[in-house]
Every structure is written in C-alpha cells, then in structure tokens.
Scaffold this motif. Structure first.
Motif, PDB file in Angstrom:
ATOM      1  N   LEU A  38      37.760  53.489  30.098  1.00 37.32           N
ATOM      2  CA  LEU A  38      37.448  52.135  29.629  1.00 37.32           C
ATOM      3  C   LEU A  38      35.932  52.006  29.501  1.00 37.32           C
ATOM      4  O   LEU A  38      35.207  52.272  30.454  1.00 37.32           O
ATOM      5  N   SER A  39      35.477  51.595  28.325  1.00 37.94           N
ATOM      6  CA  SER A  39      34.037  51.489  28.116  1.00 37.94           C
ATOM      7  C   SER A  39      33.441  50.364  28.946  1.00 37.94           C
ATOM      8  O   SER A  39      34.114  49.392  29.293  1.00 37.94           O
ATOM      9  N   GLY A  40      32.174  50.507  29.260  1.00 38.44           N
ATOM     10  CA  GLY A  40      31.453  49.431  29.925  1.00 38.44           C
ATOM     11  C   GLY A  40      30.928  48.443  28.901  1.00 38.44           C
ATOM     12  O   GLY A  40      31.024  48.666  27.695  1.00 38.44           O
ATOM     13  N   GLY A  41      30.371  47.338  29.377  1.00 43.63           N
ATOM     14  CA  GLY A  41      29.806  46.357  28.473  1.00 43.63           C
ATOM     15  C   GLY A  41      30.194  44.942  28.839  1.00 43.63           C
ATOM     16  O   GLY A  41      30.662  44.668  29.942  1.00 43.63           O
ATOM     17  N   MET A  42      30.032  44.034  27.892  1.00 42.88           N
ATOM     18  CA  MET A  42      30.317  42.623  28.095  1.00 42.88           C
ATOM     19  C   MET A  42      31.728  42.306  27.613  1.00 42.88           C
ATOM     20  O   MET A  42      32.129  42.712  26.520  1.00 42.88           O
ATOM     21  N   ILE A  43      32.492  41.562  28.406  1.00 44.61           N
ATOM     22  CA  ILE A  43      33.864  41.216  28.039  1.00 44.61           C
ATOM     23  C   ILE A  43      33.863  40.027  27.082  1.00 44.61           C
ATOM     24  O   ILE A  43      33.258  38.994  27.356  1.00 44.61           O
ATOM     25  N   LEU A  44      34.536  40.205  25.950  1.00 48.13           N
ATOM     26  CA  LEU A  44      34.755  39.118  25.002  1.00 48.13           C
ATOM     27  C   LEU A  44      36.100  38.487  25.356  1.00 48.13           C
ATOM     28  O   LEU A  44      37.159  39.060  25.128  1.00 48.13           O
ATOM     29  N   GLU A  45      36.034  37.305  25.948  1.00 51.21           N
ATOM     30  CA  GLU A  45      37.216  36.697  26.555  1.00 51.21           C
ATOM     31  C   GLU A  45      38.340  36.462  25.548  1.00 51.21           C
ATOM     32  O   GLU A  45      39.509  36.702  25.840  1.00 51.21           O
ATOM     33  N   ALA A  46      38.013  36.000  24.351  1.00 50.52           N
ATOM     34  CA  ALA A  46      39.045  35.640  23.380  1.00 50.52           C
ATOM     35  C   ALA A  46      39.947  36.801  23.021  1.00 50.52           C
ATOM     36  O   ALA A  46      41.148  36.629  22.803  1.00 50.52           O
ATOM     37  N   THR A  47      39.377  38.013  22.954  1.00 51.78           N
ATOM     38  CA  THR A  47      40.152  39.175  22.525  1.00 51.78           C
ATOM     39  C   THR A  47      40.371  40.206  23.630  1.00 51.78           C
ATOM     40  O   THR A  47      40.984  41.243  23.390  1.00 51.78           O
ATOM     41  N   SER A  48      39.854  39.941  24.834  1.00 50.69           N
ATOM     42  CA  SER A  48      39.987  40.879  25.968  1.00 50.69           C
ATOM     43  C   SER A  48      39.452  42.263  25.618  1.00 50.69           C
ATOM     44  O   SER A  48      40.031  43.281  25.987  1.00 50.69           O
ATOM     45  N   THR A  49      38.334  42.286  24.885  1.00 48.77           N
ATOM     46  CA  THR A  49      37.689  43.547  24.555  1.00 48.77           C
ATOM     47  C   THR A  49      36.302  43.599  25.190  1.00 48.77           C
ATOM     48  O   THR A  49      35.730  42.573  25.552  1.00 48.77           O
ATOM     49  N   VAL A  50      35.774  44.815  25.308  1.00 52.80           N
ATOM     50  CA  VAL A  50      34.438  45.035  25.854  1.00 52.80           C
ATOM     51  C   VAL A  50      33.519  45.385  24.689  1.00 52.80           C
ATOM     52  O   VAL A  50      33.813  46.280  23.901  1.00 52.80           O
ATOM     53  N   ILE A  51      32.409  44.668  24.564  1.00 55.10           N
ATOM     54  CA  ILE A  51      31.525  44.817  23.417  1.00 55.10           C
ATOM     55  C   ILE A  51      30.081  44.989  23.879  1.00 55.10           C
ATOM     56  O   ILE A  51      29.790  44.960  25.064  1.00 55.10           O
ATOM     57  N   GLY A  52      29.178  45.169  22.911  1.00 52.12           N
ATOM     58  CA  GLY A  52      27.755  45.238  23.213  1.00 52.12           C
ATOM     59  C   GLY A  52      27.212  46.648  23.202  1.00 52.12           C
ATOM     60  O   GLY A  52      27.956  47.625  23.041  1.00 52.12           O
ATOM     61  N   PRO A  53      25.894  46.809  23.398  1.00 49.92           N
ATOM     62  CA  PRO A  53      25.244  48.128  23.285  1.00 49.92           C
ATOM     63  C   PRO A  53      25.739  49.150  24.293  1.00 49.92           C
ATOM     64  O   PRO A  53      25.809  50.341  23.982  1.00 49.92           O
ATOM     65  N   PHE A  54      26.080  48.725  25.522  1.00 55.07           N
ATOM     66  CA  PHE A  54      26.604  49.690  26.496  1.00 55.07           C
ATOM     67  C   PHE A  54      27.911  50.301  25.992  1.00 55.07           C
ATOM     68  O   PHE A  54      28.129  51.513  26.081  1.00 55.07           O
ATOM     69  N   ALA A  55      28.801  49.449  25.468  1.00 57.35           N
ATOM     70  CA  ALA A  55      30.074  49.935  24.941  1.00 57.35           C
ATOM     71  C   ALA A  55      29.848  50.842  23.733  1.00 57.35           C
ATOM     72  O   ALA A  55      30.463  51.914  23.624  1.00 57.35           O
ATOM     73  N   GLU A  56      28.969  50.429  22.831  1.00 59.38           N
ATOM     74  CA  GLU A  56      28.700  51.230  21.634  1.00 59.38           C
ATOM     75  C   GLU A  56      28.132  52.601  21.992  1.00 59.38           C
ATOM     76  O   GLU A  56      28.541  53.632  21.428  1.00 59.38           O
ATOM     77  N   ASN A  57      27.186  52.640  22.933  1.00 62.60           N
ATOM     78  CA  ASN A  57      26.581  53.917  23.326  1.00 62.60           C
ATOM     79  C   ASN A  57      27.601  54.846  23.959  1.00 62.60           C
ATOM     80  O   ASN A  57      27.611  56.058  23.686  1.00 62.60           O
ATOM     81  N   MET A  58      28.451  54.293  24.811  1.00 64.46           N
ATOM     82  CA  MET A  58      29.455  55.121  25.484  1.00 64.46           C
ATOM     83  C   MET A  58      30.479  55.664  24.486  1.00 64.46           C
ATOM     84  O   MET A  58      30.796  56.860  24.479  1.00 64.46           O
ATOM     85  N   ILE A  59      30.995  54.784  23.620  1.00 63.18           N
ATOM     86  CA  ILE A  59      31.983  55.199  22.622  1.00 63.18           C
ATOM     87  C   ILE A  59      31.370  56.183  21.636  1.00 63.18           C
ATOM     88  O   ILE A  59      32.016  57.134  21.197  1.00 63.18           O
ATOM     89  N   GLY A  60      30.095  55.989  21.327  1.00 64.26           N
ATOM     90  CA  GLY A  60      29.407  56.866  20.386  1.00 64.26           C
ATOM     91  C   GLY A  60      29.008  58.212  20.961  1.00 64.26           C
ATOM     92  O   GLY A  60      28.540  59.084  20.222  1.00 64.26           O
ATOM     93  N   SER A  61      29.186  58.421  22.253  1.00 62.71           N
ATOM     94  CA  SER A  61      28.826  59.702  22.871  1.00 62.71           C
ATOM     95  C   SER A  61      29.993  60.676  22.911  1.00 62.71           C
ATOM     96  O   SER A  61      29.851  61.802  23.386  1.00 62.71           O
ATOM     97  N   MET A  62      31.152  60.275  22.416  1.00 70.37           N
ATOM     98  CA  MET A  62      32.363  61.107  22.475  1.00 70.37           C
ATOM     99  C   MET A  62      32.876  61.413  21.069  1.00 70.37           C
ATOM    100  O   MET A  62      32.510  60.753  20.103  1.00 70.37           O
ATOM    101  N   ALA A  63      33.723  62.440  20.978  1.00 70.03           N
ATOM    102  CA  ALA A  63      34.348  62.814  19.710  1.00 70.03           C
ATOM    103  C   ALA A  63      35.852  62.613  19.837  1.00 70.03           C
ATOM    104  O   ALA A  63      36.444  62.952  20.863  1.00 70.03           O
ATOM    105  N   TYR A  64      36.465  62.071  18.786  1.00 69.42           N
ATOM    106  CA  TYR A  64      37.876  61.702  18.847  1.00 69.42           C
ATOM    107  C   TYR A  64      38.701  62.455  17.801  1.00 69.42           C
ATOM    108  O   TYR A  64      38.286  62.587  16.642  1.00 69.42           O
ATOM    109  N   SER A  65      39.861  62.918  18.238  1.00 67.29           N
ATOM    110  CA  SER A  65      40.795  63.536  17.295  1.00 67.29           C
ATOM    111  C   SER A  65      41.297  62.493  16.308  1.00 67.29           C
ATOM    112  O   SER A  65      41.410  62.756  15.107  1.00 67.29           O
TER     113      SER A  65
END
Length: 252
Positions: A138-165
């Motif tokens: 689960l990525s880190g970052g700020m929780i967007l309450e309306a959609t129960s998702t985690v957003i922001g630069p911390f989330a983007e950096n973490m997701i952007g550091s991995m490669a996905y099939s």
C-alpha cells in the motif's frame, strides 16, 4: 450571474446531489416531457457546470462522488468486468490496481494465495487482499476521503519506483479527443505514473463512461492496451479505439 433554473431543472439538480447520477429512463418517468426536452435541460445544467452528460444520463460535476455513494451503481456489470480483468493475471506478476468501485472487483475476483504481488493506492483494495494471503504493498501519502485512495507526491514517488506487469485503472470518461479522464488531478497523476511503469495498461469502465469527458486527461488512446467494459462504445469511438490499437473486451 447565477444560472436561473426552472422547476424541472432544479429537481434534476437535487436528484444529482442526492444520488450522484441520474438516468434518462428515470427522468422520463419522473417528468411528463419529451426526451428532447430533458436533453435540453441537461445541456443547460452542463453549461452551468452542475453536471456532466453521460451515455444515458448524467453525473454530478464539481466534486468527487463518494465511494460509498457509487458502490451500488451497476454492481453486476462491475463484477463481470472485474472477473474478466482478474482472469488475465498470471502467477509471478507484479500488478498495480488503483481505487474505484470497478477496480475493487479485480481484487475480489483473485483467488486466495495467488502467487503475485499487488501494489495499490486504494485502501479498499488493500483490505480485500489482506484476507487472501496475496502480498500487497500500500503506497504512502495523503488519504483522499471521498474515494478512499492515497494520493500526493509520496504516493507518486513510491508507485513510480516499481515496474508492473499489468496495471488496472478506473476512469470517469473516455472520448477520442480527450482520451481517458478523471475528475481529480491528484488521482490522475497516480494513473499517469502507473502507466509509465507498466508493460500492459488495462482500463476498467462501464459503458456510461463512453463519450464522457472529465476534468483531467491522464492517458491518450494510444497509451492503453485494453479496455474491459460491459457494452461496446458507439461506432465512432469504437473505431477510434481500434485505430489506436486498444483491445475492447466485454466482461464475462
């Protein structure tokens, strides 16, 4: 100067504020007017920035519709889309799933103990997989309450550091000109980041999103490999997708 609404347009606006969306069939039942009159009402409300017209109705514009308010909408169609998406996943793959009431169905359809790793920025996806013994990040970052998702630069950096099939993303609109779009700019950046890191991009959407254009475009048609949906789009958009090399798959 605020837009002046007649009684019927005001009632449409009130229904949207309660339910988040309204269908043409519902409005035809509610009002004793022609479909053309309703379409003119929707056009006026769209020009006023109150709603966005969709295939067969309209959705509320100007704020994220809360996840809990969208969960029951077209549940069977979303479940079939999720099952079809999950069937693509192979043992050993690294998967990204973003937030939404359609993408959660991918997690629900996965078999317990499947030998994959899932990365997500969605709290509901992580909760679903927790019970299935599927390694989940689960990525880190700020929780967007309306959609129960985690957003922001911390989330983007973490997701952007991995490669996905494969990545599985939701969308709130698709047009040939604007591509795939979303109402929230922060969620759109998450989607863009996941697409850059993916070998295969899958977008999951029900047919009401075809022809709709939301605030932020996160992908052109040519950046997506497959769209999984419940009904095919109208002929012109269907052709545009095929020209862009998108595989259109119906949920099973």
């Amino acid at each position: 100067m605020p837009t002046s609404l007649n009684d019927r347009q005001q009632r449409i606006k009130e229904q949207l504020e309660i339910h988040g969306e309204i269908r043409m069939n519902d409005m035809k039942t509610m009002f004793t007017v022609t479909e053309m009159t309703i379409r003119r009402d929707l056009e006026k409300l769209e020009q006023a920035g109150i709603l966005r017209r969709t295939f067969g109705g309209a959705i509320l514009l100007g704020k994220d519709i809360a996840l809990k308010d969208r969960t029951g909408l077209r549940a069977d169609e979303k479940a079939s889309i999720g099952r079809t998406a999950a069937a693509l996943i192979q043992t050993g793959e690294y998967i990204f799933i973003d937030g939404g009431t359609t993408t959660i169905e991918v997690a629900r359809a996965l078999k317990p103990g499947l030998g994959i790793t899932v990365v997500t920025n969605a709290l509901n996806v992580a909760n679903e997989l927790q019970e299935k013994r599927i390694p989940t990040i689960l990525s880190g970052g700020m929780i967007l309450e309306a959609t129960s998702t985690v957003i922001g630069p911390f989330a983007e950096n973490m997701i952007g550091s991995m490669a996905y099939s494969r990545v599985f993303l939701g969308t709130t609109g698709l047009t040939a000109e604007h591509g795939f779009s979303n109402s929230n700019m922060y969620e759109a950046e998450i989607k863009k980041t996941a697409i850059r890191q993916a070998s295969e991009v899958n977008v999951l959407m029900d047919h009401t999103k075809f022809g709709a254009k939301d605030f932020i475009s996160f992908a052109e048609l040519g950046h997506v490999h497959r769209v999984i949906t419940d009904k095919l789009p109208a002929a012109e958009l269907n052709k545009a997708c095929k020209r862009a090399g998108i595989e259109l798959v119906l949920g099973m």
